[in-house]
Design a protein around this motif. Structure first.
Motif, PDB file in Angstrom:
ATOM      1  N   SER A  50       1.569  11.648  19.193  1.00 14.74           N
ATOM      2  CA  SER A  50       0.538  12.569  19.726  1.00 14.74           C
ATOM      3  C   SER A  50      -0.088  12.101  20.070  1.00 14.74           C
ATOM      4  N   VAL A  51      -1.269  11.436  18.671  1.00 14.31           N
ATOM      5  CA  VAL A  51      -2.656  10.973  18.943  1.00 14.31           C
ATOM      6  C   VAL A  51      -2.579   9.753  18.397  1.00 14.31           C
ATOM      7  N   GLY A  52      -4.258   9.455  19.802  1.00 17.25           N
ATOM      8  CA  GLY A  52      -4.176   7.971  19.202  1.00 17.25           C
ATOM      9  C   GLY A  52      -5.459   7.387  18.726  1.00 17.25           C
ATOM     10  N   ASP A  53      -5.843   6.647  18.490  1.00 19.70           N
ATOM     11  CA  ASP A  53      -7.311   6.145  17.878  1.00 19.70           C
ATOM     12  C   ASP A  53      -6.932   6.816  16.355  1.00 19.70           C
ATOM     13  N   LEU A  54      -5.890   6.712  15.836  1.00 18.72           N
ATOM     14  CA  LEU A  54      -6.005   7.489  14.731  1.00 18.72           C
ATOM     15  C   LEU A  54      -4.614   6.612  13.523  1.00 18.72           C
ATOM     16  N   ASP A  55      -5.323   6.053  12.762  1.00 19.86           N
ATOM     17  CA  ASP A  55      -4.996   4.696  12.399  1.00 19.86           C
ATOM     18  C   ASP A  55      -4.325   5.058  10.992  1.00 19.86           C
ATOM     19  N   PHE A  56      -2.718   5.028  10.092  1.00 17.28           N
ATOM     20  CA  PHE A  56      -2.580   5.486   9.176  1.00 17.28           C
ATOM     21  C   PHE A  56      -2.267   4.705   7.854  1.00 17.28           C
ATOM     22  N   SER A  57      -3.448   4.315   7.097  1.00 14.83           N
ATOM     23  CA  SER A  57      -3.144   4.127   5.560  1.00 14.83           C
ATOM     24  C   SER A  57      -1.585   3.796   5.243  1.00 14.83           C
ATOM     25  N   ILE A  58      -1.229   2.176   5.355  1.00 18.07           N
ATOM     26  CA  ILE A  58       0.039   2.329   4.509  1.00 18.07           C
ATOM     27  C   ILE A  58      -0.131   2.015   2.776  1.00 18.07           C
ATOM     28  N   SER A  59       0.139   3.167   2.105  1.00 17.47           N
ATOM     29  CA  SER A  59      -0.388   3.044   1.081  1.00 17.47           C
ATOM     30  C   SER A  59       0.872   1.535  -0.133  1.00 17.47           C
ATOM     31  N   TYR A  60       0.251   1.224  -0.767  1.00 15.51           N
ATOM     32  CA  TYR A  60       1.092   0.604  -2.092  1.00 15.51           C
ATOM     33  C   TYR A  60       1.777   1.448  -3.170  1.00 15.51           C
ATOM     34  N   THR A  61       3.110   1.160  -3.580  1.00 11.65           N
ATOM     35  CA  THR A  61       3.834   1.048  -4.472  1.00 11.65           C
ATOM     36  C   THR A  61       4.061   0.879  -5.487  1.00 11.65           C
ATOM     37  N   THR A  62       4.612   1.363  -6.850  1.00  9.69           N
ATOM     38  CA  THR A  62       5.687   0.298  -7.009  1.00  9.69           C
ATOM     39  C   THR A  62       6.792   1.015  -7.337  1.00  9.69           C
ATOM     40  N   ARG A  63       6.898   2.075  -6.461  1.00 12.62           N
ATOM     41  CA  ARG A  63       8.173   3.027  -6.843  1.00 12.62           C
ATOM     42  C   ARG A  63       9.380   2.175  -5.433  1.00 12.62           C
ATOM     43  N   PRO A  64      10.647   2.212  -5.727  1.00  9.54           N
ATOM     44  CA  PRO A  64      11.519   1.184  -5.184  1.00  9.54           C
ATOM     45  C   PRO A  64      11.208   1.929  -3.204  1.00  9.54           C
ATOM     46  N   HIS A  76       3.524  -0.253   1.636  1.00  9.91           N
ATOM     47  CA  HIS A  76       3.770  -2.142   0.471  1.00  9.91           C
ATOM     48  C   HIS A  76       4.455  -1.590  -0.576  1.00  9.91           C
ATOM     49  N   TYR A  77       5.373  -2.632  -1.116  1.00 11.82           N
ATOM     50  CA  TYR A  77       6.413  -1.770  -2.276  1.00 11.82           C
ATOM     51  C   TYR A  77       5.600  -3.180  -3.134  1.00 11.82           C
ATOM     52  N   ILE A  78       5.075  -2.987  -4.646  1.00  9.61           N
ATOM     53  CA  ILE A  78       4.670  -4.419  -5.507  1.00  9.61           C
ATOM     54  C   ILE A  78       5.420  -3.889  -6.640  1.00  9.61           C
ATOM     55  N   SER A  79       4.691  -5.170  -7.769  1.00 11.13           N
ATOM     56  CA  SER A  79       5.632  -4.912  -9.032  1.00 11.13           C
ATOM     57  C   SER A  79       4.466  -4.342  -9.767  1.00 11.13           C
ATOM     58  N   ARG A  80       4.947  -3.861 -10.837  1.00  9.34           N
ATOM     59  CA  ARG A  80       3.477  -2.596 -11.427  1.00  9.34           C
ATOM     60  C   ARG A  80       2.384  -3.619 -12.262  1.00  9.34           C
ATOM     61  N   ASP A  81       2.498  -5.124 -12.350  1.00  5.73           N
ATOM     62  CA  ASP A  81       2.003  -5.975 -12.575  1.00  5.73           C
ATOM     63  C   ASP A  81       0.790  -6.360 -11.348  1.00  5.73           C
ATOM     64  N   GLU A  82       1.228  -6.476 -10.887  1.00  2.66           N
ATOM     65  CA  GLU A  82       0.511  -6.602  -9.575  1.00  2.66           C
ATOM     66  C   GLU A  82      -0.116  -5.582  -9.150  1.00  2.66           C
ATOM     67  N   PHE A  83       0.363  -4.009  -8.775  1.00  2.00           N
ATOM     68  CA  PHE A  83      -0.858  -3.149  -8.745  1.00  2.00           C
ATOM     69  C   PHE A  83      -1.636  -3.252 -10.029  1.00  2.00           C
ATOM     70  N   GLU A  84      -1.182  -3.358 -11.082  1.00  2.00           N
ATOM     71  CA  GLU A  84      -2.141  -3.527 -12.140  1.00  2.00           C
ATOM     72  C   GLU A  84      -3.632  -4.585 -11.762  1.00  2.00           C
ATOM     73  N   ARG A  85      -2.931  -5.451 -11.390  1.00  2.45           N
ATOM     74  CA  ARG A  85      -3.931  -6.450 -10.845  1.00  2.45           C
ATOM     75  C   ARG A  85      -5.165  -6.259  -9.851  1.00  2.45           C
ATOM     76  N   MET A  86      -4.538  -5.385  -9.251  1.00  2.00           N
ATOM     77  CA  MET A  86      -5.420  -4.710  -7.868  1.00  2.00           C
ATOM     78  C   MET A  86      -6.480  -3.954  -8.771  1.00  2.00           C
ATOM     79  N   ILE A  87      -5.699  -3.117  -9.168  1.00  2.00           N
ATOM     80  CA  ILE A  87      -6.835  -2.041  -9.531  1.00  2.00           C
ATOM     81  C   ILE A  87      -7.858  -3.384 -10.068  1.00  2.00           C
ATOM     82  N   ALA A  88      -7.556  -3.678 -11.627  1.00  2.00           N
ATOM     83  CA  ALA A  88      -8.623  -4.948 -12.128  1.00  2.00           C
ATOM     84  C   ALA A  88      -9.794  -5.539 -11.359  1.00  2.00           C
ATOM     85  N   ALA A  89      -9.517  -5.731  -9.883  1.00  2.00           N
ATOM     86  CA  ALA A  89      -9.557  -6.331  -8.982  1.00  2.00           C
ATOM     87  C   ALA A  89     -10.948  -4.776  -8.153  1.00  2.00           C
TER      88      ALA A  89
END
Ligand code: ADP
Ligand code: 5GP
Length: 257
Positions: A50-64, A76-89
Motif C-alpha cells: 500500500s505504500v510506494g517507494d519503500l524498498d524491503f531488505s531481504i535478509s540472509y539467513t542460515t535457517r532453512p 536468501h538462504y545460505i550455509s553457515r560457511d557462506e554466512f561466515e565468509r560474508m561476515i569476514a568480507a
C-alpha cells in the motif's frame, strides 16, 4: 483521511503516500522488530502493497525455508560457511544469531535504496536493531507488540499448524525469547500493539507517512498524525504495562536475546 489542506504536501493527487523519498531528497530507514508470531510479517506485507517507494531488505539467513517461503523472496538462504565468509568480507550492515541461526542485512540494500531515492524497511531482531540504531541514528524504529502472551502463543500455534510444523519445543523457545526481547521496547520510537489487524495496518501506514511528511518539512495532520502519535513510545508507556505484565516483564533498556 481528515487532513487539513494547507498542511498537506504539494503533490499531484494530494495523497501524502505519494510523497516519495526522492521528493524529500533522502531515503528514510525504518526498522521494525517484534517477537516472532506478533504479526510483523503480515503487517509488513500489507505495508509493502500500500505504500510506494519503500524498498524491503531481504535478509540472509542460515535457517532453512519455512512453509511456502522461497529463496530470494522472504530470505536468501545460505550455509553457515557462506554466512561466515560474508561476515569476514564485511558484507553485512548488521547481523545476529537468532534462535541458533545467523540472520543479516547486506550493505547493498541500503546503498541501492539510497541510489533509487527510496526509503528502506528492515525487518530485524532487537540485536540487529541496536547495531543499526548506533550506525544510523536517524533511522525510525517500530516495535510490534502482541496484545498478550496468551494471544502470542495462540498465533504461534495457529501458524505452526498451518505450516504443519510438529516441533512444539519451538513455540516454547519463541515464547521464552519473546519475554526477553520485549524488555527492549523502550529503545524504539514507536510501539504498535497488533490487536485488530486492520487498525494495526492503518497505524503502521500512518507512522511511515507522517515520518515522510516530517522529513520533507511538513507537519502531519488529521488522522495520519493522530494514529501515528498514538503509537509514540512516550504516549504508550503506561497503556502497555498490562501487556508487558503478561510476559512477566519490568521496564529495561538492555539488549537481551
Ligand atoms: P511474525 O512475522 O511476527 O513472526 P506473522 O505475520 O507470521 O508473525 O503472524 C503470526 C500469525 O498471526 C499468522 O498466522 C498471522 O496470520 C496471524 N496474525 C497476524 N496479525 C494478526 C492479528 N492482528 N490478529 C490475529 N492474527 C494475526
Ligand atoms: P523468522 O525466522 O521468524 O523469519 O525470523 C526470526 C527473527 O529474525 C525475527 O525477529 C526477524 O526480525 C529476525 N531477522 C530477520 N532478518 C534479520 C536480519 O537481517 N538481521 C537480524 N538481526 N534479524 C533478522
Amino acid at each position: 483521511m481528515a487532513g487539513e489542506p494547507k498542511q498537506q504536501p504539494a503533490n499531484s493527487n494530494g495523497d501524502p503516500a505519494a510523497l516519495s523519498a526522492s521528493q524529500q531528497g533522502r531515503g528514510l530507514v525504518f526498522i521494525i522488530s517484534a517477537p516472532s508470531g506478533s504479526g510483523k510479517s503480515t503487517l509488513v506485507n500489507e505495508l509493502r502493497h500500500s505504500v510506494g517507494d519503500l524498498d524491503f531488505s531481504i535478509s540472509y539467513t542460515t535457517r532453512p525455508p519455512r512453509g511456502s517461503e522461497q529463496n530470494g523472496r522472504e530470505y536468501h538462504y545460505i550455509s553457515r560457511d557462506e554466512f561466515e565468509r560474508m561476515i569476514a568480507a564485511d558484507e553485512f550492515l548488521e547481523y545476529a544469531d537468532v534462535f541458533g541461526n545467523y540472520y543479516g542485512t547486506a550493505r547493498g540494500f541500503l546503498d541501492r535504496a539510497r541510489q533509487r531515492g527510496h526509503d528502506l524497511l528492515l525487518d530485524i531482531d532487537v540485536q540487529g536493531a541496536a547495531q543499526l540504531q548506533d550506525k544510523l541514528p536517524d533511522s525510525i524504529s517500530i516495535f510490534v507488540l502482541p496484545p498478550s502472551r496468551r494471544e502470542l502463543e495462540l498465533r504461534l500455534r495457529r501458524r505452526s499448524s498451518a505450516e504443519h510444523v510438529k516441533d512444539h519445543g519451538i513455540i516454547q523457545r519463541r515464547l521464552d525469547t519473546a519475554s526477553r526481547e520485549i524488555c527492549n521496547y523502550n529503545r524504539y520510537d514507536y510501539i504498535l500493539v497488533n490487536d485488530r489487524l486492520e487498525d494495526s495496518i492503518e497505524a503502521l501506514k500512518s507512522i511511515v507517512l507522517s515520518e515522510r511528511l516530517r522529513r520533507s518539512g511538513h507537519e502531519p495532520s488529521g488522522e495520519v498524525r493522530r494514529l501515528a502519535e498514538r503509537c509514540r513510545l512516550e504516549n504508550v508507556r503506561e497503556s502497555i504495562q498490562s501487556i508487558l505484565a503478561t510476559f512477566g516483564n519490568e521496564e529495561s533498556s538492555a539488549v537481551r536475546n
